[in-house]
Design an enzyme around this catalytic site. Sequence first.
Site, PDB file in Angstrom:
ATOM      1  N   GLU A  90      41.997  91.557  86.286  1.00 45.76           N
ATOM      2  CA  GLU A  90      41.103  90.801  87.155  1.00 45.76           C
ATOM      3  C   GLU A  90      41.366  91.121  88.624  1.00 45.76           C
ATOM      4  OE1 GLU A  90      40.024  86.880  84.562  1.00 45.76           O
ATOM      5  OE2 GLU A  90      41.835  86.786  85.755  1.00 45.76           O
ATOM      6  N   SER A 215      57.194  85.272  97.584  1.00 50.43           N
ATOM      7  CA  SER A 215      56.907  84.016  96.888  1.00 50.43           C
ATOM      8  C   SER A 215      58.229  83.282  96.733  1.00 50.43           C
ATOM      9  CB  SER A 215      56.307  84.314  95.517  1.00 50.43           C
ATOM     10  OG  SER A 215      55.073  84.960  95.696  1.00 50.43           O
ATOM     11  N   CYS A 334      44.955  81.582  93.174  1.00 48.90           N
ATOM     12  CA  CYS A 334      46.286  82.123  92.948  1.00 48.90           C
ATOM     13  C   CYS A 334      46.861  81.631  91.634  1.00 48.90           C
ATOM     14  CB  CYS A 334      47.248  81.648  94.025  1.00 48.90           C
ATOM     15  SG  CYS A 334      46.901  82.254  95.630  1.00 48.90           S
TER      16      CYS A 334
HETATM   17  N1  SAH Z   1      54.230  88.856  91.619  1.00 47.43           N
HETATM   18  C1  SAH Z   1      53.796  88.699  92.968  1.00 47.43           C
HETATM   19  C2  SAH Z   1      52.299  88.697  93.156  1.00 47.43           C
HETATM   20  C3  SAH Z   1      51.476  87.924  92.188  1.00 47.43           C
HETATM   21  S1  SAH Z   1      51.461  86.160  92.280  1.00 47.43           S
HETATM   22  C4  SAH Z   1      54.426  87.461  93.565  1.00 47.43           C
HETATM   23  O1  SAH Z   1      55.114  86.741  92.868  1.00 47.43           O
HETATM   24  O2  SAH Z   1      54.299  87.261  94.770  1.00 47.43           O
HETATM   25  C5  SAH Z   1      50.613  85.752  93.757  1.00 47.43           C
HETATM   26  C6  SAH Z   1      51.000  84.387  94.321  1.00 47.43           C
HETATM   27  O3  SAH Z   1      50.383  83.313  93.584  1.00 47.43           O
HETATM   28  C7  SAH Z   1      52.487  84.118  94.275  1.00 47.43           C
HETATM   29  O4  SAH Z   1      52.903  83.490  95.454  1.00 47.43           O
HETATM   30  C8  SAH Z   1      52.594  83.168  93.103  1.00 47.43           C
HETATM   31  O5  SAH Z   1      53.785  82.486  93.117  1.00 47.43           O
HETATM   32  C9  SAH Z   1      51.364  82.326  93.317  1.00 47.43           C
HETATM   33  N2  SAH Z   1      50.981  81.530  92.166  1.00 47.43           N
HETATM   34  C10 SAH Z   1      51.219  81.770  90.874  1.00 47.43           C
HETATM   35  N3  SAH Z   1      50.710  80.798  90.097  1.00 47.43           N
HETATM   36  C11 SAH Z   1      50.108  79.914  90.924  1.00 47.43           C
HETATM   37  C12 SAH Z   1      49.365  78.714  90.730  1.00 47.43           C
HETATM   38  N4  SAH Z   1      49.108  78.262  89.522  1.00 47.43           N
HETATM   39  N5  SAH Z   1      48.897  78.060  91.819  1.00 47.43           N
HETATM   40  C13 SAH Z   1      49.100  78.580  93.065  1.00 47.43           C
HETATM   41  N6  SAH Z   1      49.769  79.709  93.303  1.00 47.43           N
HETATM   42  C14 SAH Z   1      50.273  80.377  92.254  1.00 47.43           C
END
Ligand code: SAH
Length: 345
Positions: A90, A215, A334
């Site tokens: 996606e 993150s 996200c």
């Molecule tokens: N693996 C990378 C990039 C993908 S996740 C990373 O961890 O940064 C992209 C962002 O979305 C990250 O900050 C992650 O922690 C956040 N994220 C994941 N699940 C989420 C959710 N349910 N609600 C809001 N942010 C979320």
Amino acid sequence: MKNIYDLDLCDFEKYFESINEKKYRAKQLFEWIYQKRINDFSKISNMSKSLIDKVSSDFIFDVISLKEKQESADGTIKYLFELNDGNLVETVQMKYDYGNSVCVSSQVGCNMSCRFCASGQLTKKRDLTSGEMVAQIVYIQQELDLLEDRVSHIVVMGIGEPFDNYDNVMQFVRIVNNPHSLAIGARHITISTCGLIEGIKKYQEENLQTNLAISLHSAIDSTRSSLMPVNKSNDLKNLKQAIKNYIKKTNRRVTFEYIVLKGVNDSKKDAKALADYLKGLNAYINLIPYNDVANTGYKSISRDECYKFYSYLKEHNVNVTIRKEFGSDIDAACGQLRSKREGCD
Ligand code: SAH
């Protein structure tokens, strides 16, 4: 046959040399692919028929195909693409007042297993090639061409951990950033990691003006490890040292992401730990409202509660913003992306 989007300019130069052609052909081909945005070799008008036949027998354009496209009330568009082996990824396009930002996936599934994330509920099936990432951008750029608009920003924040697919992600960055290609400015490209220290160390040596986002989600080891298993081998102290080294080497500002989860990382103690952790890093922190994911047990906090957390950080001189939410009505926000629709909820 190779995916045409896998090659950067330098690779094309080597290719043309290997078939006894001049290097400048690489630039020509790059411009056809990325500036004139052809999908068909027969459109090339400055190469001989025999050369075009040779190129078209060595490369293919078709590396992703659209399965589904959903548009949110706020204008966010989510694309579900099928790869040539049947896997799905996606990609999300968001409209800001400063331009169009595309959130790219870097892997099919993800092995980081962050407990709150939908993508993490699926183990990684494979890395994406650089060309499969480039193709996501080219596809969306071709849609925007119809509106005389362009992709101006890229965030590698879709499905996957970019530093777990380091070389392909860097090749992707080189291709989209090249001035003969899409020329997306390095300062408009952000790579987001869950905090893989080895990746940060390599990234600082790239000599790029691209951005780094981390993150974080907690500045307390026990809490962070319970949310993100990656913290067990990349703990907060070592992560901070790696980030300090990165800043020293690159002189770039780092962004942190922090999902505020009800009853998990939203107390005053958590905010204090976070403010202390960020001291001396001159960083930005983005508070992200949690987008609910079924079966995780985590809950988002209210806007008011989030504001309290925000105010505490502000009072402690942290550069903090609450991230605007996009596309949650179509599961494009996200952490809501997943590489397969069925069997996850
Ligand atoms: N693996 C990378 C990039 C993908 S996740 C990373 O961890 O940064 C992209 C962002 O979305 C990250 O900050 C992650 O922690 C956040 N994220 C994941 N699940 C989420 C959710 N349910 N609600 C809001 N942010 C979320």
